[in-house]
Motif scaffolding. Structure first.
Motif, mmCIF file in Angstrom:
data_model
loop_
_atom_site.group_PDB
_atom_site.id
_atom_site.type_symbol
_atom_site.label_atom_id
_atom_site.label_comp_id
_atom_site.label_asym_id
_atom_site.label_seq_id
_atom_site.Cartn_x
_atom_site.Cartn_y
_atom_site.Cartn_z
ATOM 1 N N SER A 127 12.648 54.981 40.927
ATOM 2 C CA SER A 127 13.830 55.788 40.621
ATOM 3 C C SER A 127 15.145 55.077 40.911
ATOM 4 O O SER A 127 16.163 55.354 40.261
ATOM 5 N N ASP A 128 15.152 54.194 41.894
ATOM 6 C CA ASP A 128 16.406 53.628 42.368
ATOM 7 C C ASP A 128 17.197 52.920 41.272
ATOM 8 O O ASP A 128 18.409 53.102 41.143
ATOM 9 N N TYR A 129 16.517 52.089 40.511
ATOM 10 C CA TYR A 129 17.176 51.258 39.502
ATOM 11 C C TYR A 129 17.943 52.122 38.505
ATOM 12 O O TYR A 129 19.108 51.856 38.184
ATOM 13 N N MET A 130 17.303 53.170 38.009
ATOM 14 C CA MET A 130 17.932 54.013 37.001
ATOM 15 C C MET A 130 19.065 54.836 37.592
ATOM 16 O O MET A 130 20.166 54.912 37.044
ATOM 17 N N TRP A 131 18.787 55.476 38.720
ATOM 18 C CA TRP A 131 19.786 56.317 39.384
ATOM 19 C C TRP A 131 21.052 55.509 39.661
ATOM 20 O O TRP A 131 22.156 55.922 39.298
ATOM 21 N N ASN A 132 20.890 54.356 40.310
ATOM 22 C CA ASN A 132 22.044 53.542 40.690
ATOM 23 C C ASN A 132 22.868 53.124 39.481
ATOM 24 O O ASN A 132 24.105 53.237 39.471
ATOM 25 N N ASN A 133 22.217 52.622 38.449
ATOM 26 C CA ASN A 133 22.955 52.040 37.336
ATOM 27 C C ASN A 133 23.510 53.091 36.391
ATOM 28 O O ASN A 133 24.594 52.902 35.822
ATOM 29 N N TRP A 134 22.807 54.190 36.202
ATOM 30 C CA TRP A 134 23.384 55.254 35.389
ATOM 31 C C TRP A 134 24.641 55.820 36.052
ATOM 32 O O TRP A 134 25.661 56.032 35.388
ATOM 33 N N TYR A 135 24.563 56.076 37.359
ATOM 34 C CA TYR A 135 25.746 56.599 38.044
ATOM 35 C C TYR A 135 26.868 55.569 38.075
ATOM 36 O O TYR A 135 28.055 55.921 37.932
ATOM 37 N N LEU A 136 26.519 54.307 38.257
ATOM 38 C CA LEU A 136 27.538 53.270 38.287
ATOM 39 C C LEU A 136 28.338 53.261 36.992
ATOM 40 O O LEU A 136 29.582 53.262 37.008
#
Length: 482
Positions: A90-99
């Motif tokens: 989950s981390d990769y998607m969450w971080n980059n979408w929010y970024l």
């Protein structure tokens, strides 16, 4: 003149903006006192859009395509095709979408200051696009208080997905009205618009086509009355809600082989792109049955034909890889697909099937099926729409007709982030075979877990979200899927 610097964020910053308890020292440590953190809306557009599309491609290859039986791994330790999704995914998607959502919000806010209506509309559309991906993946997520790290709002509440969707619809309404003014971009702005080169009308059609995708996704929930809005867009007031009318208007970030608009896979090892997995029986056999010419663009020959491997095979029974992705796909411009004309036609086919709009579902289905093929630069074979594996039978029952629509839509969504998965969760189509090694009770995951660090950095709001939505589990359905 002062130098303008694009404000970029690290993954840590993204977590601050969405969910964390970072301190105000972060801004002090990462701000150059000799430069501003402001950026013109046009300068933010290309890098933010490219980043989301390329990262979506990356995870389409790793996750969506394995869940949805486009390919299956030949590494026995990778269990995604068996519905085993580890929390760390989950981390990769969450971080980059929010970024990148921060940059899309900044496009709108910057344009609001200068009263650039077109960029205000574009910022809203892209905010909706990336936010829909976040909430469709996780359910209830930070939204109204998210992306406000600069204001030191570092532990945002989680908003209910129903509330988020209603606001996304409101933003698309606002974007459509703003773009209706047809305020033209300056020449220098057109030059750095990687999607439509400043064509404001096409941006407007993109927004309304995205609106149809999200309305259909939420159409099973009476709280938003999505069928009525679909009817308004398509029949009652189509002049005010223009949508894609051809392949040429599709929202596709077309990759090049030179920086900066390169594919996510340009520098990937050939083995990682097509050597550690093979195309599945489901994917290949359906293309073979339809004699679909896109198979020549997507799959390698195995001997003299195209063959796939089973998905969900039992541990230890690793199949021999057969057909795989063409290496030419590593730099394929069309893998930058966001939403295309054919997808919109299949949305309309389903809307007609469900009685949301008038007209024959077959009309939209045939149009979408043909467009999905020609988009890939190949001709529709003679008699293709009459083939038994392709033909839409108006006399068939509802589920059979929906299966036809969703199977074609499945192929149209090739490498389009997680859209195949979301549509399968929503409709149960196309029907996928369940292999003997599949875990999770043979049930397709309904969502991904929240990133583990969210529990410690924003614990109170995380706990409130879990209590409201259900267990933080891959089987907890999101609002539109209940």
């Amino acid at each position: 003149m002062k130098k303008i610097k694009i404000f970029t964020l690290t993954a840590l910053a993204a977590s601050c903006l969405a969910t964390s308890s970072c301190t105000k020292d972060f801004e002090e440590l990462n701000t150059n006192p000799n430069e501003t953190v402001a950026a013109t809306p046009a300068s933010l557009l290309a890098p933010a859009l490219h980043d989301v599309v390329t990262r979506n491609n990356n995870r389409a290859l790793r996750l969506n395509n394995e869940l949805m039986q486009v390919h299956a791994t030949i590494l026995d330790s990778d269990e995604i095709h068996r519905y085993v999704i580890r929390p760390g995914e989950s981390d990769y998607m969450w971080n980059n979408w929010y970024l990148q959502r921060t940059n899309f919000v900044d496009i709108y806010n910057g344009a609001l200051i200068t009263q650039q209506k077109s960029f205000m509309g574009i910022g809203l559309i892209l905010d909706v696009w990336v936010t829909s991906q976040i909430t469709d993946m996780f359910g209830d997520v930070p939204y109204s208080e998210a992306n406000k790290g600069r204001d030191y709002l570092l532990q945002p509440k989680f908003d209910a997905q129903e509330t988020i969707y209603k606001d996304l619809f409101a933003k698309l309404e606002e974007a459509n009205a703003l773009l209706a003014a047809n305020e033209q971009m300056k020449d220098n702005e057109k030059a750095i618009d990687p999607l439509y080169a400043g064509d404001v009308v096409k941006w407007r059609k993109f927004g309304n086509s995205l609106y149809l995708r999200l309305l259909m996704r939420a159409s099973g929930r009476p709280e938003v009355n999505a069928p009525a809005k679909i009817k308004e867009i398509v029949e009652t007031n189509p002049g005010f809600y223009p949508i894609f009318a051809s392949n040429e208007e599709s929202a596709i970030l077309k990759y090049t082989t030179t920086l900066p608009l390169v594919s996510a896979f340009t520098n990937m090892r050939d083995y990682d792109f097509n050597g550690s997995h093979g195309l599945t029986e489901f994917f290949v056999n359906n293309l073979n049955a339809m004699d679909d010419p896109r198979i020549t663009r997507w799959a390698t020959l195995f001997g003299t034909g195209y063959y796939g491997i089973p998905s969900g095979y039992s541990p230890g029974n690793i199949p021999d890889r057969q057909s795989s992705y063409h290496l030419a796909l590593k730099n394929e411009p069309l893998l930058g697909n966001i939403i295309n004309y054919a997808e919109v036609q299949f949305i309309l086919a389903e809307a007609a099937l469900r009685g949301y709009i008038g007209g024959e579902p077959k009309t939209y289905f045939d149009r979408g099926t043909a467009a999905a093929i020609t988009m890939w630069g190949v001709e529709v074979p003679a008699g293709h729409l009459a083939k038994p594996a392709v033909a839409f039978d108006p006399a068939a029952d509802f589920e059979a007709k929906l299966e036809k629509i969703m199977l074609q839509k499945y192929f149209t969504l090739f490498f389009t982030d997680f859209q195949q998965w979301h549509e399968y969760k929503r409709t149960g189509h196309p029907v996928l075979p369940i292999g003997p090694g599949v875990q999770n009770g043979g049930v397709m995951p309904a969502r991904f877990r929240y990133p583990v660090y969210v529990q410690s950095l924003n614990g109170a709001n995380y706990s409130a979200a879990v209590a409201a939505m259900g267990a933080d589990d891959i089987n907890t359905k999101v609002w539109w899927n209940k």
